[in-house]
Design a protein around this motif. Structure first.
Motif, PDB file in Angstrom:
ATOM      1  N   PHE A   1      -4.340  11.618  -7.081  1.00  0.00           N
ATOM      2  CA  PHE A   1      -3.841  10.206  -6.678  1.00  0.00           C
ATOM      3  C   PHE A   1      -4.378   9.663  -5.109  1.00  0.00           C
ATOM      4  O   PHE A   1      -4.701   8.450  -5.437  1.00  0.00           O
TER       5      PHE A   1
ATOM      6  N   ALA B   1      -6.624   6.184  -5.461  1.00  0.00           N
ATOM      7  CA  ALA B   1      -6.119   5.270  -4.467  1.00  0.00           C
ATOM      8  C   ALA B   1      -7.328   4.613  -3.766  1.00  0.00           C
ATOM      9  O   ALA B   1      -7.226   3.608  -3.592  1.00  0.00           O
TER      10      ALA B   1
ATOM     11  N   LEU C   1       0.120   3.997  -6.357  1.00  0.00           N
ATOM     12  CA  LEU C   1      -0.985   4.129  -7.599  1.00  0.00           C
ATOM     13  C   LEU C   1      -0.431   3.999  -8.972  1.00  0.00           C
ATOM     14  O   LEU C   1      -0.781   3.589  -9.760  1.00  0.00           O
TER      15      LEU C   1
ATOM     16  N   SER D   1      -2.128  -1.857  -3.622  1.00  0.00           N
ATOM     17  CA  SER D   1      -3.339  -1.254  -3.802  1.00  0.00           C
ATOM     18  C   SER D   1      -4.683  -1.245  -2.895  1.00  0.00           C
ATOM     19  O   SER D   1      -4.934  -0.398  -2.481  1.00  0.00           O
TER      20      SER D   1
ATOM     21  N   CYS E   1      -5.647   1.953  -0.529  1.00  0.00           N
ATOM     22  CA  CYS E   1      -7.330   1.945  -0.246  1.00  0.00           C
ATOM     23  C   CYS E   1      -7.405   2.421   1.218  1.00  0.00           C
ATOM     24  O   CYS E   1      -7.937   3.572   1.527  1.00  0.00           O
TER      25      CYS E   1
END
Length: 507
Positions: free
Chosen positions: A35, A39, A177, A315, A319
């Motif tokens: 994950f 991500a 995610l 998103s 990140c």
């Protein structure tokens, strides 16, 4: 370099691992690590940003193959990376692998390069995030505000989550995610089920559409979308069973990211039709539309289109949070090696996390971002484009050096490599060839990534190599030891008392 000996002539002992109080711990499973790594790749951001670039500037309808090629190169790289994993017993990712295979100079050069590359991509995404949040607010009728206000607000939230235990970040990243992948998968399924604009675009896999000069550009932007996938090894100490978890997470991350990118790119091309794909992508690049969101609205309706635009924010946030955690752990590991101030290597007794390192990372990102804001750079081209360019060069350089380290490590251990020739020799050699070709593609098309002039692009491109050289020089303050575990793993230790340079090291 073969090792060092103490003044008495006996091999110097490998350093003791960090005290238990300063070691990270956790129960992260394969899923949690995957994950966080996916991500970091920000899949929705890549589909919305890199895909239009690959289609509009690259090889058009053949662009999905560029993502497949990139995934294959990274999968081949992962074979050697994973094969060496049981012999690298610390959470330093590329730094630890290169140190073990090539020595402390190359290892610290790799570590410094990684810190520069990951910091660059994180700051770049802060710029993109600020712009995206402001665009969302304006889209829903809110007031327009300077993009950097939202960037710094996001930085504060990341600072709070990064300060605490990694499992909190894993839960936050996991939810974000799942949602962003789900909405894109729904779009892909609907497009393929309906047959797209004019039926399934089989031209994508025709050699005449794949093997064009633009394939290099498509592969370049595909590689950019994988930045951070190797961070599986950074979470070694916090994994439930690192000997199994890290290899599984690495392979899964590469395969899932690669398949997701390729299928989604193909779906978008099918959605608008082969004849229209390049024009639609180029309109997106010109700011006259949005390849992803407009196609989503056509097939899913305005409500899911709006949902997707909101998920683009999550998103981007996922990140920067993921890269924050990776950088904090790189600093933590380097501090416990004596390379960085010892305080960075302390674990919070309350949160069981590298909390002080997390704070330092927050300050570093804030300072770099502030400088870019004061330079009045555009958040997308000036901030995101330039920083993504630095990170891409750094990432490919890191993987290339790591593949060479894998070859060197097993070359010194014929008993190990002789039993597994494919994974210890063949795969790393193929990885070196593929990554060398990739770095050529990146540099030959670098102005497309940075959006700047040739001069600016050259200056940005040499930042990672300069970081490597600085680390390489600093690595002379350490010596390798010849002794290790039963497999002959080299450790890294501070020099003996005979080396006066060692006395100048912090910590």
């Amino acid at each position: 370099m073969t090792g060092s000996t103490s003044p008495a002539g006996t091999p110097s002992a490998s350093p003791a691992p960090p005290a238990e109080a300063d070691r990270l711990s956790g129960r992260l499973g394969t899923g949690s690590i995957v994950f966080m790594v996916i991500a970091a790749a920000a899949p929705l951001t890549v589909i919305g940003g890199n895909v239009p670039l690959a289609v509009g500037v690259g090889n058009g309808v053949g662009a999905p193959v560029g993502f497949i090629v990139a995934a294959v190169v990274l999968l081949i790289f992962s074979v050697g990376f994973v094969t060496m994993t049981p012999h690298v017993r610390e959470a330093g990712a590329f730094f630890s692998y290169v140190t073990t295979g090539l020595g402390s100079r190359a290892g610290l050069g790799t570590a410094f390069t990684a810190l520069v590359a990951y910091t660059a991509v994180q700051v770049g995404v802060y710029g993109y995030l600020g712009w995206a949040v402001n665009d969302l607010v304006v889209y829903f009728g809110g007031p327009e505000a300077p993009w950097w206000i939202y960037s710094f607000l996001a930085l504060v939230v990341v600072a709070v989550l990064g300060y605490r235990h990694i499992e909190l970040s894993a839960r936050v990243l996991g939810v974000a995610l799942v949602l962003e992948i789900a909405v894109v998968v729904i779009m892909d399924v609907v497009i393929f089920a309906q047959g797209g604009q004019h039926g399934l675009v089989t031209e994508t896999f025709a050699p005449k559409n794949v093997f064009t000069p633009g394939i290099s550009v498509a592969i370049l932007f595909a590689l950019t979308g994988f930045i951070g996938f190797e961070a599986t090894a950074v979470f070694r100490d916090e994994a439930r069973d690192p000997e199994r978890t890290i290899p599984r997470a690495t392979y899964l991350a590469v395969v899932i990211i690669g398949v997701f990118y390729a299928l989604s790119c193909w779906a978008l091309i099918t959605g608008v039709g082969a004849d229209n794909a390049v024009a639609v992508a180029q309109q997106t690049l010109a700011g006259k539309g949005n390849f992803l969101l407009d196609t989503a609205e056509q097939y899913l309706g305005p409500i899911l289109r709006d949902v997707m635009q909101v998920l683009l924010i999550s998103s981007l946030f996922a990140c920067v949070l993921s890269f924050h955690n990776v950088i904090a752990r790189y600093q933590f590991t380097l501090a416990n090696k004596g390379v960085l101030p010892a305080r960075l290597g302390h674990r919070s007794a309350k949160h069981h996390a590298p909390s002080f390192s997390s704070v330092v990372q927050t300050v570093t990102a804030a300072v770099v971002l502030l400088v870019l804001v004061l330079l009045q750079l555009d958040p997308l081209v000036g901030v995101f484009g330039s920083m993504a360019g630095v990170a891409t060069v750094g990432m490919v350089l890191l993987m290339l050096t790591t593949s060479i380290a894998v070859l060197a490590f097993f070359a010194r251990r014929p008993k190990l490599s002789g039993r597994h020739v494919v994974t210890t020799r063949v795969a790393p050699v193929l990885a070196v060839i593929g990554l060398a070709a990739s770095i050529y593609l990146v540099l030959s098309n670098f102005t497309l990534v940075t959006g700047g002039s040739v001069l600016v692009s050259v200056i940005l491109a040499i930042v990672p190599p300069i970081a490597f050289v600085i680390g390489f020089i600093a690595g002379g303050r350490f010596r390798l030891t010849a002794d290790g575990d039963e497999d002959g793993v080299d450790g890294i230790s501070t020099p003996s008392a005979a080396d006066p340079i060692a006395d100048q090291l912090p910590g």
